[in-house]
Design an enzyme around this catalytic site. Structure first.
Site, PDB file in Angstrom:
ATOM      1  N   SER A 148       0.841  -1.195   0.000  1.00 51.61           N
ATOM      2  CA  SER A 148       0.000   0.000   0.000  1.00 51.61           C
ATOM      3  C   SER A 148       0.885   1.256   0.000  1.00 51.61           C
ATOM      4  CB  SER A 148      -0.946  -0.053   1.203  1.00 51.61           C
ATOM      5  OG  SER A 148      -1.998   0.869   1.044  1.00 51.61           O
ATOM      6  N   ASP A 224     -10.082  -5.539  -3.191  1.00 51.76           N
ATOM      7  CA  ASP A 224      -9.443  -4.529  -2.351  1.00 51.76           C
ATOM      8  C   ASP A 224     -10.313  -3.273  -2.358  1.00 51.76           C
ATOM      9  OD1 ASP A 224      -7.755  -2.405  -1.479  1.00 51.76           O
ATOM     10  OD2 ASP A 224      -5.987  -3.565  -2.050  1.00 51.76           O
ATOM     11  N   HIS A 257      -7.315  -6.097   0.903  1.00 49.85           N
ATOM     12  CA  HIS A 257      -6.144  -5.258   1.215  1.00 49.85           C
ATOM     13  C   HIS A 257      -5.398  -5.753   2.457  1.00 49.85           C
ATOM     14  CE1 HIS A 257      -4.104  -1.494   0.178  1.00 49.85           C
ATOM     15  NE2 HIS A 257      -4.067  -1.138   1.441  1.00 49.85           N
TER      16      HIS A 257
END
Lengths: 278, 278
Positions: A148, A224, A257
């Site tokens: 991320s 995600d 995620h």
């Protein structure tokens, strides 16, 4: 250079160790974790994979949840997990999770009040590897990966430093921060309103200017929650196609995620890096 | 019977799911996690390994830190991780970590104020498997394992229910709670001062009375801070020798009480159980 050992846990016949040290780049005390695989017990020096974590994380999210030590022990690579920002009571912060402590974005801030401490780019690319290579039984072969915001960090750092790393990979990275809310907010605060200065920390912009390439692997889950608004891997993919950059971008159906996604594919990433490190 | 899905994460091609349900045994809302391996996507029913966690834990410590899903996905077994005690504002508690919420010791409390909710033995042995087998694509083949207080739970429950489980294993279990501070404190509170009643929840005492055996594996780290005062595997080992009970007790040099130890050997445990489950 001095470091203070905070903890050590035996793990897959290697050792996971946590340290504090005084960072000159960040002007504060920083914590990092290092996993030393069992090969160092026999006197070997091993290459290092740097792991950059995402928003809100410390070094511990990765070490506790990714299941990376099993594979690193098998491959004979060390993994260094730094914190995600400068820390401390006198370090500027923000009440939101996506700015300030835990949200350093792996750049060198130019704007007050952030510029006093938020120099994560220098910390990750210069100070930390120098420290690691001076204090631990490792070689100067390095690869870098992250998740991320940390995926953004890994990609931008690798694109700017092809001579310092052998390979780069990312899970669910922010690939085009100039064009997403997380990136626009952070870059405005840390770098100011002139968007020209933002290009130095945007993977899409950096890849357009790339003079040399590194092996690059990106994994992205299709479920995600941040995929469309924040991560935009299709933007980087388009630049890679346009530039002929050797990016391997894999979409994984149904993955989100979380660290459960990363745990599922960390073995692929570490083996990808080991090909270029050993 | 009804359950409420709280979360789901794809993981190693299977699914980790968290649920709430109203427990009649415990008289409160309880949370559990279940990992369903990818084999169920093809319509298969799979056996279940129950994981019992230690003091202070919820279902999440194991699911996040043990790295078990990779192996469970490979073997085709589900893993159910319940919470470690009844929970809620109206559930009796204690200010210390080793009594009350997070410290149910997998027994049926007889003493007030604990006896209203603290019936973890009934919950784990009756209510939860009935719920799991009614609501999920699983067989009625079960094994059980756990860590520390949860290792105590797994061993005592298996020793008392050889007909309900195929095998049992533990990491760093409290093996002789009648003789250690954690056990004596908890048993005094939950069961009262008559130590005769404690024998129903002490693995050493239960093994002495065992009429039948189950395959039993215990792993213990030699650098575990709780080894000598609280865990006492040598006490259970002596009973096993005296009784001819087929206990495999392994000591691991340098490993501690943390999840890094369990992550290092969880594959051995799941494969041990799979031999008897499939």
């Amino acid at each position: 250079m001095s470091i203070e050992n905070l903890s050590q846990n035996k793990c897959f016949d290697g050792w996971l160790k946590q340290y504090n040290h005084q960072s000159s780049a960040l002007n504060c005390t920083m914590r990092f974790s290092i996993f030393l695989p069992p090969q160092v017990n026999d006197g070997a020096k091993v290459p290092v994979i740097y792991w950059l974590s995402g928003l809100t994380c410390t070094d511990e999210n990765f070490t506790q949840k990714a299941g990376a030590q099993r594979v690193a022990a098998e491959l004979g690579v060390a993994i260094v997990a730094p914190d995600t920002s400068p820390r401390g009571e006198d370090v500027a912060d923000d009440e939101n999770y996506d700015l300030g402590q835990g949200a350093g974005f792996y750049l060198n801030a130019t704007e007050p009040p952030w510029n006093t401490h938020y120099q994560m780019y220098d910390y990750i690319t210069e100070e930390l590897p120098a420290l690691i290579e001076a204090m631990f039984p490792v070689t100067d072969k390095r690869s870098i990966c992250g998740h991320s915001m940390g995926g953004h960090g890994a990609l931008t750092i690798a694109l700017k430093n092809v001579d310092k790393y052998q390979s780069v990979s990312a899970f669910s990275p922010i690939t085009n921060p100039m064009k997403c809310p997380w990136g626009q907010k952070a870059f405005t605060a840390y770098l100011g309103r002139n968007t020209e200065s933002w290009k130095a920390y945007d993977s899409c912009e950096l890849m357009k200017e790339a003079k040399a390439t590194l092996p690059m692997l990106i994994d992205q889950g299709t479920s995600d929650d941040f995929l469309k608004e924040q991560l935009k891997p299709e933007a980087l993919s388009q630049v890679a196609v346009d530039m002929g950059y050797p990016l391997e971008l894999r979409y994984h159906n149904g993955y989100d995620h979380s660290y459960y996604f990363m745990a599922s594919f960390i073995e692929d990433h570490l083996k990808f890096h080991a090909k270029y490190l050993t």
